[in-house]
Design a protein around this motif. Structure first.
Motif, short mmCIF file in Angstrom:
data_model
loop_
_atom_site.label_atom_id
_atom_site.label_comp_id
_atom_site.label_asym_id
_atom_site.label_seq_id
_atom_site.Cartn_x
_atom_site.Cartn_y
_atom_site.Cartn_z
N VAL A 255 -48.31 -68.58 60.22
CA VAL A 255 -49.20 -68.16 59.14
C VAL A 255 -49.04 -69.08 57.80
CG1 VAL A 255 -48.46 -65.77 60.22
CG2 VAL A 255 -47.08 -66.72 58.25
N ASP A 256 -50.00 -68.85 57.08
CA ASP A 256 -50.02 -69.73 55.97
C ASP A 256 -49.39 -68.84 54.90
OD1 ASP A 256 -53.46 -69.76 55.22
OD2 ASP A 256 -51.85 -67.99 54.83
N ARG A 257 -49.15 -69.56 53.64
CA ARG A 257 -48.41 -68.83 52.59
C ARG A 257 -49.19 -67.52 52.11
NH1 ARG A 257 -46.33 -73.63 49.08
NH2 ARG A 257 -44.38 -74.24 50.31
N ALA A 258 -50.70 -67.59 52.02
CA ALA A 258 -51.38 -66.50 51.43
C ALA A 258 -51.16 -65.46 52.42
CB ALA A 258 -52.82 -67.08 51.61
N ALA A 259 -51.14 -65.61 53.59
CA ALA A 259 -51.17 -64.31 54.39
C ALA A 259 -49.55 -63.97 54.75
CB ALA A 259 -51.54 -65.03 56.04
N ALA A 260 -48.67 -64.67 54.39
CA ALA A 260 -47.36 -64.12 54.41
C ALA A 260 -46.90 -63.87 53.04
CB ALA A 260 -46.45 -65.31 54.71
#
Ligand code: 6PG
Length: 266
Positions: A255-260
């Motif tokens: 997952v990328d930071r935005a999703a996390a």
């Protein structure tokens, strides 16, 4: 779960894992059978795998790769919404996979956008394709070496949507579905999807999640996997992504930071 900075980093991490798995499977058993995901997230991954300037393309034994699809929209394979078409342009036409080893989900219909009946017919045919390709007995479940998935903001994976009857399927390998909001003119199209038993039979499932729009759902998915009712989207019942639990395989979340961003830290 691996959290990376952005979609590019996510795609590179996924490309490395894809390559690692492809090499290991072909060394071990002489072939690598993968179900590709649709949607937009994996497009960059596919482009990286096909890029001759990168190591992944030359490290993957393409002649031994067999490509299937996790789901497809009920449209012709040439339609702009087709998952096959997206994968073909980003990857399949750019690498030397023998055409006989590429297995699109064909939804024939007499109209530009066939309906649920055509989707169920296509599901039955794809069930036969899988059983033949995997030499699966009638009551067996084919075991993919890798199933790639994205996740919708509502927690769907492949075309298994919250509240869908597909969630309860235990024997069929493939089914037709009517996504929420598909009723009535101009609604979203019918689809064809692998079922959870097939996804959870895989040696490895890799779920790729990018973007802030998925962050609330990701909290809900992980909370429900831990047996707690999660925040946000989890309140809307079972999130299909939380049911992805390979019985004898690995599950990778990238997952990328935005999703996390809403996940508990640490
Ligand atoms: C599809 C996909 C679907 C997709 C998710 C996420 O046919 O659209 O199979 O399950 O993976 O909807 O889509 P994005 O990657 O576009 O966010």
């Amino acid at each position: 779960m691996r959290v990376v900075t952005d979609l590019e980093a996510l795609s590179r991490a996924a490309a490395e894992e894809f390559t690692r798995r492809a090499r290991a499977a072909t060394t071990r058993q002489g072939h690598f059978r993968v179900a590709l995901a649709g949607g937009s997230t994996p497009a960059r991954l596919y482009a990286l795998l096909a890029d001759p300037r990168r190591s992944w393309r030359r490290r993957i034994p393409w002649a031994k790769v067999h490509v299937f699809f996790g789901d497809e929209r009920a449209v012709p394979l040439t339609h702009r919404d087709s998952n096959y078409r997206m994968a073909r342009f980003a990857l399949l036409r750019r690498v030397p996979i023998p055409p006989s080893q590429i297995h699109p989900i064909r939804v024939a219909g007499h109209r530009r956008s066939p309906g649920l009946k055509a989707a169920h017919r296509a599901a039955h045919l794809y069930d036969r394709v899988l059983r033949r390709a995997f030499a699966t007995p009638d009551r067996g479940i084919p075991r993919f070496d890798l199933v790639l998935l994205g996740m919708g903001a509502d927690g769907h994976v492949a075309s298994i949507f919250p509240g869908s009857g597909a969630l309860r399927i235990r024997r069929r390998l493939v089914t037709g579905v009517s996504p929420p909001g598909s009723a009535g003119p101009g609604g979203t199209r019918a689809r064809v999807t692998l079922t959870l038993p097939v996804i959870n039979a895989a040696s490895c499932v890799m779920i790729l999640v990018s973007g802030e729009s998925k962050s609330d759902t990701l909290v809900g998915v992980l909370a429900s996997r831990r047996g707690r009712r999660g925040a946000g989207a989890a309140g809307r019942g079972v999130l299909p992504a939380s049911l992805v639990k390979p019985t004898r395989g690995d599950l990778f979340w990238i997952v990328d930071r935005a999703a996390a961003e809403r996940l508990p830290q640490g």
